[in-house]
Motif scaffolding. Structure first.
Motif, PDB file in Angstrom:
ATOM      1  N   SER A  16       0.963  -1.127   0.025  1.00 20.64           N
ATOM      2  CA  SER A  16       0.169   0.079   0.020  1.00 20.64           C
ATOM      3  C   SER A  16       0.980   1.272  -0.028  1.00 20.64           C
ATOM      4  N   LEU A  17       1.685   1.286   0.924  1.00 22.81           N
ATOM      5  CA  LEU A  17       2.990   2.468   0.780  1.00 22.81           C
ATOM      6  C   LEU A  17       3.360   2.540  -0.425  1.00 22.81           C
ATOM      7  N   ALA A  18       3.918   1.507  -1.288  1.00 16.15           N
ATOM      8  CA  ALA A  18       4.649   1.502  -2.356  1.00 16.15           C
ATOM      9  C   ALA A  18       3.641   2.266  -3.517  1.00 16.15           C
ATOM     10  N   LEU A  19       2.546   1.713  -3.668  1.00 13.78           N
ATOM     11  CA  LEU A  19       1.466   2.138  -4.567  1.00 13.78           C
ATOM     12  C   LEU A  19       1.324   3.548  -4.384  1.00 13.78           C
ATOM     13  N   PHE A  20       1.115   3.994  -2.903  1.00 13.85           N
ATOM     14  CA  PHE A  20       0.777   5.565  -2.716  1.00 13.85           C
ATOM     15  C   PHE A  20       2.043   6.318  -3.048  1.00 13.85           C
ATOM     16  N   ILE A  21       3.205   5.934  -3.057  1.00 14.58           N
ATOM     17  CA  ILE A  21       4.198   6.579  -3.479  1.00 14.58           C
ATOM     18  C   ILE A  21       4.470   6.564  -4.985  1.00 14.58           C
ATOM     19  N   VAL A  22       4.025   5.535  -5.673  1.00 13.17           N
ATOM     20  CA  VAL A  22       4.019   5.526  -7.255  1.00 13.17           C
ATOM     21  C   VAL A  22       2.972   6.709  -7.599  1.00 13.17           C
ATOM     22  N   ALA A  23       1.647   6.699  -6.698  1.00 11.12           N
ATOM     23  CA  ALA A  23       0.555   7.515  -7.200  1.00 11.12           C
ATOM     24  C   ALA A  23       1.096   8.890  -7.092  1.00 11.12           C
ATOM     25  N   VAL A  24       1.552   9.307  -6.005  1.00 12.87           N
ATOM     26  CA  VAL A  24       2.224  10.809  -5.559  1.00 12.87           C
ATOM     27  C   VAL A  24       3.231  11.022  -6.789  1.00 12.87           C
ATOM     28  N   GLY A  25       4.137  10.134  -7.120  1.00 11.97           N
ATOM     29  CA  GLY A  25       5.102  10.610  -8.235  1.00 11.97           C
ATOM     30  C   GLY A  25       4.347  10.811  -9.462  1.00 11.97           C
ATOM     31  N   LEU A  26       3.444   9.987  -9.950  1.00 12.39           N
ATOM     32  CA  LEU A  26       2.661  10.142 -11.356  1.00 12.39           C
ATOM     33  C   LEU A  26       1.984  11.549 -11.171  1.00 12.39           C
ATOM     34  N   LEU A  27       1.394  11.951  -9.955  1.00 11.81           N
ATOM     35  CA  LEU A  27       0.524  13.159  -9.867  1.00 11.81           C
ATOM     36  C   LEU A  27       1.762  14.468  -9.883  1.00 11.81           C
ATOM     37  N   ALA A  28       2.895  14.050  -9.371  1.00 18.13           N
ATOM     38  CA  ALA A  28       3.996  15.085  -9.609  1.00 18.13           C
ATOM     39  C   ALA A  28       4.459  15.439 -10.749  1.00 18.13           C
ATOM     40  N   LEU A  29       4.588  14.337 -11.350  1.00 19.02           N
ATOM     41  CA  LEU A  29       4.963  14.422 -13.105  1.00 19.02           C
ATOM     42  C   LEU A  29       3.815  15.201 -13.743  1.00 19.02           C
ATOM     43  N   LEU A  30       2.703  14.687 -13.831  1.00 23.41           N
ATOM     44  CA  LEU A  30       1.487  15.363 -14.405  1.00 23.41           C
ATOM     45  C   LEU A  30       1.214  16.857 -13.955  1.00 23.41           C
ATOM     46  N   ALA A  31       1.562  17.453 -12.954  1.00 16.49           N
ATOM     47  CA  ALA A  31       1.787  18.712 -12.427  1.00 16.49           C
ATOM     48  C   ALA A  31       2.850  19.434 -13.017  1.00 16.49           C
ATOM     49  N   GLY A  32       3.943  18.770 -12.912  1.00 20.58           N
ATOM     50  CA  GLY A  32       5.005  19.351 -13.597  1.00 20.58           C
ATOM     51  C   GLY A  32       4.890  19.514 -15.170  1.00 20.58           C
ATOM     52  N   GLY A  33       4.217  18.603 -15.768  1.00 21.30           N
ATOM     53  CA  GLY A  33       3.871  18.851 -17.263  1.00 21.30           C
ATOM     54  C   GLY A  33       3.158  19.980 -17.699  1.00 21.30           C
ATOM     55  N   PHE A  34       2.029  20.214 -16.715  1.00 17.81           N
ATOM     56  CA  PHE A  34       1.184  21.138 -16.864  1.00 17.81           C
ATOM     57  C   PHE A  34       1.739  22.646 -16.396  1.00 17.81           C
ATOM     58  N   TRP A  35       2.897  22.925 -15.688  1.00 21.74           N
ATOM     59  CA  TRP A  35       3.675  23.822 -15.308  1.00 21.74           C
ATOM     60  C   TRP A  35       4.570  24.096 -16.435  1.00 21.74           C
ATOM     61  N   MET A  36       5.134  23.101 -17.176  1.00 20.41           N
ATOM     62  CA  MET A  36       6.173  23.369 -18.360  1.00 20.41           C
ATOM     63  C   MET A  36       5.246  24.026 -19.454  1.00 20.41           C
ATOM     64  N   ASN A  37       4.224  23.229 -19.513  1.00 23.59           N
ATOM     65  CA  ASN A  37       3.300  23.858 -20.730  1.00 23.59           C
ATOM     66  C   ASN A  37       2.883  25.020 -20.665  1.00 23.59           C
ATOM     67  N   SER A  38       2.569  25.757 -19.240  1.00 31.73           N
ATOM     68  CA  SER A  38       2.214  27.101 -19.001  1.00 31.73           C
ATOM     69  C   SER A  38       3.495  27.799 -19.359  1.00 31.73           C
ATOM     70  N   ARG A  39       4.610  27.517 -18.988  1.00 26.74           N
ATOM     71  CA  ARG A  39       5.833  28.360 -19.231  1.00 26.74           C
ATOM     72  C   ARG A  39       6.002  28.459 -20.741  1.00 26.74           C
ATOM     73  N   VAL A  40       5.929  27.371 -21.472  1.00 30.76           N
ATOM     74  CA  VAL A  40       6.164  27.511 -22.904  1.00 30.76           C
ATOM     75  C   VAL A  40       5.180  28.292 -23.726  1.00 30.76           C
ATOM     76  N   LYS A  41       3.661  28.163 -23.114  1.00 31.14           N
ATOM     77  CA  LYS A  41       2.799  29.213 -23.821  1.00 31.14           C
ATOM     78  C   LYS A  41       3.014  30.717 -23.493  1.00 31.14           C
ATOM     79  N   TYR A  42       3.686  30.807 -22.298  1.00 27.41           N
ATOM     80  CA  TYR A  42       3.794  32.329 -21.867  1.00 27.41           C
ATOM     81  C   TYR A  42       4.764  32.798 -22.549  1.00 27.41           C
ATOM     82  N   ARG A  43       5.936  32.270 -23.201  1.00 35.32           N
ATOM     83  CA  ARG A  43       6.756  32.543 -23.868  1.00 35.32           C
ATOM     84  C   ARG A  43       6.612  32.743 -25.331  1.00 35.32           C
ATOM     85  N   GLU A  44       5.366  31.968 -26.017  1.00 33.90           N
ATOM     86  CA  GLU A  44       4.893  32.069 -27.192  1.00 33.90           C
ATOM     87  C   GLU A  44       4.337  33.740 -27.393  1.00 33.90           C
TER      88      GLU A  44
END
Length: 121
Positions: A16-44
């Motif tokens: 359960s702890l391992a699955l929770f850590i994997v889920a938090v990691g995936l959410l962090a990757l998803l949030a990072g993707g949105f953050w990078m996308n907003s940075r790219v759009k801001y520079r356009e």
């Protein structure tokens, strides 16, 4: 509680702890993707405003011209003469054709080189 059930409970807790850590990691990757996308759009550059959009010419829309074209003939090599190289040929222009009939392909042919048709028979 027996030792077997304790071991199963400990393994279940670790899973359960391992699955929770994997889920938090995936959410962090998803949030990072949105953050990078907003940075790219801001520079356009900003989108063009309506007055910056292309306008139709004063004469109205440009229409397609359909005409048959004929190429110039390649000069014939004189008997016993040396053939011309591509560098010796001029830019072979085309001219409007006298014929108004559109060229048609043979039946069973696709009309293009390597198009998969049966070819001319």
């Amino acid at each position: 509680m027996s030792t077997v059930s304790m071991q199963l409970a400990a393994a279940s807790g670790l899973m359960s702890l391992a699955l929770f850590i994997v889920a938090v990691g995936l959410l962090a990757l998803l949030a990072g993707g949105f953050w990078m996308n907003s940075r790219v759009k801001y520079r356009e550059p900003p989108r063009p405003r309506p007055e910056e959009q292309p306008q139709l010419p004063m004469e109205g829309p440009v229409r397609e011209v359909r005409q048959n074209r004929e190429s110039q003939d390649v000069p014939q090599t004189p008997k016993g003469g040396r053939p011309l190289t591509p560098y010796e040929l001029s830019n072979m222009d085309s001219r409007p054709s006298e014929s108004k009939d559109r060229p048609r392909w043979s039946k069973g042919s696709s009309g293009s080189f390597g198009g998969g048709g049966l070819g001319a028979h």
